[in-house]
Structure formats: structure tokens, C-alpha cells
Design a protein around this motif. Structure first.
Motif, PDB file in Angstrom:
ATOM      1  N   GLY A 140      -9.707   2.532  -1.572  1.00  0.00           N
ATOM      2  CA  GLY A 140      -9.019   3.251  -2.649  1.00  0.00           C
ATOM      3  C   GLY A 140      -9.620   2.863  -3.988  1.00  0.00           C
ATOM      4  O   GLY A 140      -8.941   2.878  -5.018  1.00  0.00           O
ATOM      5  N   LEU A 161      -5.611   1.694  -9.804  1.00  0.00           N
ATOM      6  CA  LEU A 161      -5.699   0.236  -9.759  1.00  0.00           C
ATOM      7  C   LEU A 161      -6.988  -0.247  -9.100  1.00  0.00           C
ATOM      8  O   LEU A 161      -7.481  -1.323  -9.432  1.00  0.00           O
ATOM      9  CB  LEU A 161      -4.485  -0.358  -9.033  1.00  0.00           C
ATOM     10  CG  LEU A 161      -3.156  -0.230  -9.792  1.00  0.00           C
ATOM     11  CD1 LEU A 161      -2.025  -0.858  -9.000  1.00  0.00           C
ATOM     12  CD2 LEU A 161      -3.254  -0.886 -11.168  1.00  0.00           C
ATOM     13  N   ILE A 176     -14.720   1.932  -1.612  1.00  0.00           N
ATOM     14  CA  ILE A 176     -14.530   2.910  -0.543  1.00  0.00           C
ATOM     15  C   ILE A 176     -13.404   3.860  -0.949  1.00  0.00           C
ATOM     16  O   ILE A 176     -12.338   3.409  -1.383  1.00  0.00           O
ATOM     17  CB  ILE A 176     -14.162   2.191   0.775  1.00  0.00           C
ATOM     18  CG1 ILE A 176     -15.384   1.437   1.310  1.00  0.00           C
ATOM     19  CG2 ILE A 176     -13.604   3.160   1.800  1.00  0.00           C
ATOM     20  CD1 ILE A 176     -15.134   0.717   2.624  1.00  0.00           C
ATOM     21  N   VAL A 200     -11.965   8.328  -0.359  1.00  0.00           N
ATOM     22  CA  VAL A 200     -12.240   9.685   0.141  1.00  0.00           C
ATOM     23  C   VAL A 200     -12.562  10.637  -1.008  1.00  0.00           C
ATOM     24  O   VAL A 200     -13.098  11.716  -0.776  1.00  0.00           O
ATOM     25  CB  VAL A 200     -11.049  10.270   0.947  1.00  0.00           C
ATOM     26  CG1 VAL A 200     -11.009   9.691   2.342  1.00  0.00           C
ATOM     27  CG2 VAL A 200      -9.729  10.076   0.224  1.00  0.00           C
TER      28      VAL A 200
HETATM   29  N1  LIG Z   1       0.339   2.317  -9.444  1.00  0.00           N
HETATM   30  C1  LIG Z   1       1.453   1.633  -9.242  1.00  0.00           C
HETATM   31  O1  LIG Z   1       2.388   1.680 -10.046  1.00  0.00           O
HETATM   32  C2  LIG Z   1       1.598   0.766  -8.020  1.00  0.00           C
HETATM   33  C3  LIG Z   1       2.693  -0.099  -7.923  1.00  0.00           C
HETATM   34  C4  LIG Z   1       2.830  -0.899  -6.790  1.00  0.00           C
HETATM   35  C5  LIG Z   1       1.879  -0.827  -5.787  1.00  0.00           C
HETATM   36  N2  LIG Z   1       0.830   0.026  -5.918  1.00  0.00           N
HETATM   37  C6  LIG Z   1      -0.146   0.081  -4.817  1.00  0.00           C
HETATM   38  O2  LIG Z   1      -1.431  -0.197  -5.349  1.00  0.00           O
HETATM   39  C7  LIG Z   1      -2.415   0.526  -4.607  1.00  0.00           C
HETATM   40  C8  LIG Z   1      -3.246   1.367  -5.568  1.00  0.00           C
HETATM   41  O3  LIG Z   1      -2.381   2.244  -6.270  1.00  0.00           O
HETATM   42  P1  LIG Z   1      -2.916   3.306  -7.314  1.00  0.00           P
HETATM   43  O4  LIG Z   1      -1.819   3.556  -8.271  1.00  0.00           O
HETATM   44  O5  LIG Z   1      -4.249   2.907  -7.814  1.00  0.00           O
HETATM   45  O6  LIG Z   1      -3.044   4.595  -6.372  1.00  0.00           O
HETATM   46  P2  LIG Z   1      -4.064   5.815  -6.468  1.00  0.00           P
HETATM   47  O7  LIG Z   1      -3.434   6.966  -5.768  1.00  0.00           O
HETATM   48  O8  LIG Z   1      -4.537   5.989  -7.889  1.00  0.00           O
HETATM   49  O9  LIG Z   1      -5.315   5.296  -5.610  1.00  0.00           O
HETATM   50  C9  LIG Z   1      -5.314   5.283  -4.216  1.00  0.00           C
HETATM   51  C10 LIG Z   1      -6.698   5.687  -3.749  1.00  0.00           C
HETATM   52  O10 LIG Z   1      -6.740   5.655  -2.316  1.00  0.00           O
HETATM   53  C11 LIG Z   1      -7.588   6.709  -1.896  1.00  0.00           C
HETATM   54  N3  LIG Z   1      -7.368   7.070  -0.496  1.00  0.00           N
HETATM   55  C12 LIG Z   1      -6.334   7.798   0.010  1.00  0.00           C
HETATM   56  N4  LIG Z   1      -6.510   7.985   1.325  1.00  0.00           N
HETATM   57  C13 LIG Z   1      -7.658   7.344   1.674  1.00  0.00           C
HETATM   58  C14 LIG Z   1      -8.373   7.194   2.899  1.00  0.00           C
HETATM   59  N5  LIG Z   1      -7.921   7.749   4.044  1.00  0.00           N
HETATM   60  N6  LIG Z   1      -9.532   6.489   2.890  1.00  0.00           N
HETATM   61  C15 LIG Z   1     -10.004   5.954   1.735  1.00  0.00           C
HETATM   62  N7  LIG Z   1      -9.367   6.076   0.544  1.00  0.00           N
HETATM   63  C16 LIG Z   1      -8.216   6.757   0.509  1.00  0.00           C
HETATM   64  C17 LIG Z   1      -7.257   7.848  -2.858  1.00  0.00           C
HETATM   65  O11 LIG Z   1      -8.287   8.833  -2.882  1.00  0.00           O
HETATM   66  C18 LIG Z   1      -7.081   7.111  -4.179  1.00  0.00           C
HETATM   67  O12 LIG Z   1      -8.282   7.102  -4.944  1.00  0.00           O
HETATM   68  C19 LIG Z   1      -1.646   1.354  -3.582  1.00  0.00           C
HETATM   69  O13 LIG Z   1      -1.611   0.661  -2.356  1.00  0.00           O
HETATM   70  C20 LIG Z   1      -0.269   1.444  -4.191  1.00  0.00           C
HETATM   71  O14 LIG Z   1       0.729   1.680  -3.229  1.00  0.00           O
HETATM   72  C21 LIG Z   1       0.661   0.816  -6.999  1.00  0.00           C
END
Ligand SMILES: NC(=O)c1ccc[n+]([C@@H]2O[C@H](COP(=O)([O-])OP(=O)(O)OC[C@H]3O[C@@H](n4cnc5c(N)ncnc54)[C@H](O)[C@@H]3O)[C@@H](O)[C@H]2O)c1
Length: 277
Positions: A17, A22, A40, A42
Motif C-alpha cells: 500500500g 500513510l 508495492i 495496485v
Molecule cells: N488514514 C488513517 O486515518 C488510518 C488510521 C488508522 C489506520 N490506518 C491504516 O493505515 C494503513 C494505510 O492507510 P491509508 O490511509 O494510507 O490508506 P490508503 O487507502 O491511502 O492506502 C492504502 C493503499 O493500499 C493499496 N492496496 C489496496 N489493495 C491492494 C492490494 N490488493 N495489493 C496492493 N496494494 C493494495 C491501495 O491502492 C492504497 O494505495 C491501512 O492499513 C489503514 O487501515 C489508517
């Protein structure tokens, strides 16, 4: 000198991701500590954008990107082989960070699909396949390599909602009947609690091989959410605010570096105090 234990020189970190909000911040933390990153994701467009940004600051040979779906084990395996070729060694750090960001369906007529009684099994399977199965696959592929090499760190990104249940009152919309209210989906709780279980399992499984595994449980990051939502959420947080997107970099660096060398199987909560209220 304690600061030396944060140095990631000669280390390669895989971030799943890596193109997300993040993921790119985790990458910055590692690059700023002299490590190299393999991102890594998608989403190829965003992956290229993030890589260009990071390379312009830290140099081209410090960043590699892989358009890989982490639910596909063969694709993850082949990214390992490419990482070895590009960087000359297998990664010593894995951050399982990828997740499906669940979108509320905005239709006013259908019963919201986010609600427990309406939640589709297809949606459940799809989200679990990324959040949990994808993390398992990456741990299998990269973690096994670390175990063979005799050292490594796996960090699973959970959430404050991997520690406490969602407070569905903050998602409520005035004037809508109960069965029309959207909720934080059940998959989010299950995946994030599941990652903490996976963390404890791996932490004991590969401990003798020198592979540590911890979980990180961050609270919500402010990303232009509507004022009314922010007000309701921040009422649940002792510090009275959401996180800034740069605020987790220090914790990430601590967790993936030798600065946390005696930490294993733990969950680091960093949520402004939400989970202690
Ligand atoms: N942003 C927040 O407020 C927050 C708070 C607590 C926890 N988190 C956790 O932190 C992590 C990152 O969050 P974020 O806000 O950056 O989310 P985001 O949606 O911006 O990023 C997630 C990334 O994962 C990628 N992804 C999805 N399916 C995939 C797959 N099959 N293979 C490879 N990549 C894939 C997406 O394309 C995306 O770029 C997540 O696990 C989220 O649950 C986020």
C-alpha cells in the motif's frame, strides 16, 4: 549513541500500500534514516507519482516500485526476486500497510450495505483477502526470507479500531432511520484485530530465527474530513484532535529499526489516547 540504532543504512524495506496516504509517509521515514524502499501497490499511477516525489529528494537508486496485488502469492514471490536483483539483497523490513478503504454507499433508497445485517459476503471476502490474506502472503514470502537470513522485522499496520470497537454514533446522519444509517463496516474491526493476532503468532513463530513482529495501532489521520465528523470523532480523543499525516513517522522508524530491538509481539497504540477512554 542511541541515534545510531535508528539508522537503516543497507536496509531494504517493503511497504505494501506504498502509494497510499500513510504508505508514502512510512517510506519517507525509512529514506530519511538512510534505508531503501520497495513500494508495492495496485495503483500504478499513484505509485509512479509517489516514487517520483521520493526519488527527487532521496535519489533514484533508493526507491523501487512494484505493481503487485498482494492477494496473489506468485506476484508477491516474483517481486521478492526483483527486489533482490535491484537492491542486491532481500528486504530486512516488511510493513504490511495495504488495506481497502471502505466507501460508504451514498444511495438514499437501498438499505446501506455497510450495516452488519446487510453486509455482503463478497465484500467481506474481498476486504479480508487484502487486509488479512495479503498480509499473511507477504509475511510468508518476505518473512521466510528473513528467517532464513537470521534477522528481520515485520510491522503490521492495525488501527485504534484493532483495539477498541468503532463508536457508530460518530457516523450517524441526523434525520435518517436507524436501518438507513451507515456504519463502520465489520470487516475493519475483524481485519485490524486479526492483524494483532497475526502479529503475536509470527512474533513467537520466527523469534528464534531473529525475526521480530509488532503491530502499530494508529488513530485517524486528518484528511479534509467534514467538520461535523471531525467534531464527533475528536470528542472521543483525549488530545482533542485527529493525527497529522506526518505524526507517525517517528513511531514507524522506531518500530522497524534496532531502536525497538527488544520489542516483539507488541501493539503500539498511538491514537491521542482514544483507546484508553
Ligand atoms: N488514514 C488513517 O486515518 C488510518 C488510521 C488508522 C489506520 N490506518 C491504516 O493505515 C494503513 C494505510 O492507510 P491509508 O490511509 O494510507 O490508506 P490508503 O487507502 O491511502 O492506502 C492504502 C493503499 O493500499 C493499496 N492496496 C489496496 N489493495 C491492494 C492490494 N490488493 N495489493 C496492493 N496494494 C493494495 C491501495 O491502492 C492504497 O494505495 C491501512 O492499513 C489503514 O487501515 C489508517
Amino acid at each position: 549513541v542511541v541515534l545510531n540504532s535508528f539508522n537503516l543504512k543497507n536496509k531494504v524495506a517493503v511497504i505494501t500500500g506504498g502509494a497510499g496516504l500513510l504508505g508514502r509517509k512510512h517510506a519517507e521515514a525509512i529514506l530519511e534514516a538512510n534505508g531503501r524502499v520497495a513500494l508495492i501497490d495496485v495503483n500504478e499511477t499513484r505509485l509512479n507519482e509517489v516514487a517520483n516525489e521520493l526519488e527527487s529528494k532521496h535519489g533514484k537508486n533508493m526507491v523501487a516500485t512494484f505493481k503487485v496485488d498482494i492477494t496473489q502469492k506468485e506476484a508477491v514471490q516474483s517481486s521478492l526476486e526483483q527486489i533482490k536483483k535491484i537492491f542486491g539483497n532481500a528486504p530486512q523490513i516488511l510493513i504490511n500497510n495495504a488495506a481497502i478503504d471502505p466507501k460508504f454507499d451514498k444511495s438514499k433508497t437501498d438499505k446501506p450495505g455497510s450495516r452488519l445485517e446487510n453486509f455482503s459476503v463478497d465484500q467481506w471476502n474481498m476486504e479480508i483477502s487484502v487486509g488479512l490474506t495479503g498480509s499473511l502472503i507477504c509475511a510468508q514470502v518476505f518473512g521466510h526470507e528473513m528467517a532464513k537470513a537470521g534477522s528481520g522485522v515485520i510491522l503490521n499496520v492495525a488501527s485504534d479500531l484493532g483495539v477498541v470497537a468503532p463508536d457508530q454514533r460518530i457516523y450517524r446522519q441526523e434525520g435518517l432511520a436507524e436501518d438507513m444509517q451507515n456504519v463502520k463496516p465489520v470487516t475493519y474491526s475483524v481485519i485490524k484485530h486479526g492483524l494483532i493476532g497475526l502479529t503475536k503468532y509470527i512474533a513467537t513463530y520466527w523469534a528464534k530465527q531473529g525475526v521480530r513482529c509488532n503491530a502499530f495501532a494508529p488513530g485517524g489521520v486528518f484528511n479534509d474530513h467534514p467538520d461535523a465528523f471531525v467534531q464527533k470523532l475528536t470528542n472521543l480523543i483525549p488530545l482533542g484532535r485527529m493525527a497529522h499525516k506526518d505524526e507517525y513517522k517517528g513511531a514507524i522508524l522506531f518500530l522497524v529499526s534496532d531502536a525497538s530491538s527488544y520489542m516483539n509481539g507488541a501493539t503500539l497504540n498511538m491514537d491521542g489516547g482514544r483507546s484508553v477512554w
